[in-house]
Scaffold this motif. Structure first.
Motif, mmCIF file in Angstrom:
data_model
loop_
_atom_site.group_PDB
_atom_site.id
_atom_site.type_symbol
_atom_site.label_atom_id
_atom_site.label_comp_id
_atom_site.label_asym_id
_atom_site.label_seq_id
_atom_site.Cartn_x
_atom_site.Cartn_y
_atom_site.Cartn_z
ATOM 1 N N MET A 12 -17.656 13.458 26.831
ATOM 2 C CA MET A 12 -16.292 13.939 26.632
ATOM 3 C C MET A 12 -15.320 12.756 26.558
ATOM 4 N N GLU A 13 -15.545 11.742 27.373
ATOM 5 C CA GLU A 13 -14.694 10.553 27.317
ATOM 6 C C GLU A 13 -14.801 9.891 25.948
ATOM 7 N N ALA A 14 -16.015 9.795 25.419
ATOM 8 C CA ALA A 14 -16.215 9.204 24.091
ATOM 9 C C ALA A 14 -15.510 10.036 23.026
ATOM 10 N N LEU A 15 -15.587 11.359 23.144
ATOM 11 C CA LEU A 15 -14.925 12.244 22.184
ATOM 12 C C LEU A 15 -13.415 12.031 22.204
ATOM 13 N N VAL A 16 -12.833 11.932 23.396
ATOM 14 C CA VAL A 16 -11.388 11.698 23.516
ATOM 15 C C VAL A 16 -11.023 10.357 22.895
ATOM 16 N N GLU A 17 -11.782 9.323 23.211
ATOM 17 C CA GLU A 17 -11.497 7.991 22.672
ATOM 18 C C GLU A 17 -11.647 7.954 21.149
ATOM 19 N N GLU A 18 -12.704 8.544 20.619
ATOM 20 C CA GLU A 18 -12.914 8.568 19.167
ATOM 21 C C GLU A 18 -11.796 9.332 18.458
ATOM 22 N N THR A 19 -11.387 10.440 19.045
ATOM 23 C CA THR A 19 -10.321 11.242 18.454
ATOM 24 C C THR A 19 -9.008 10.465 18.462
#
Length: 71
Positions: A12-19
């Protein structure tokens, strides 16, 4: 504006950062938009409606191609 700490899974952290990078916005803004979308989903659910995925056809009409469940 108040502050809040949230524990996120690595995914989820990666998803937030990528977004945030893709949209050129802050991670906080990503989270705010996610909550705004959740609020829309909850409001419409209370009205007997649901969120959907739609595409525009050649006649510029919307065609529902998916239903978002679990919100």
């Amino acid at each position: 504006m108040s502050r809040m700490s949230v524990n996120l899974s690595p995914e989820m952290e990666a998803l937030v950062e990528e977004t945030a990078k893709r949209e050129r916005i802050s991670k906080g803004e990503v989270i705010r938009r996610a909550f705004a979308l959740f609020k829309v989903a909850e409001t419409e659910k209370g009205r007997g409606r649901f969120l959907a995925i739609a595409k525009e056809n050649d006649d510029e009409e919307l065609e529902v191609v998916g239903k978002i469940l679990g919100l």
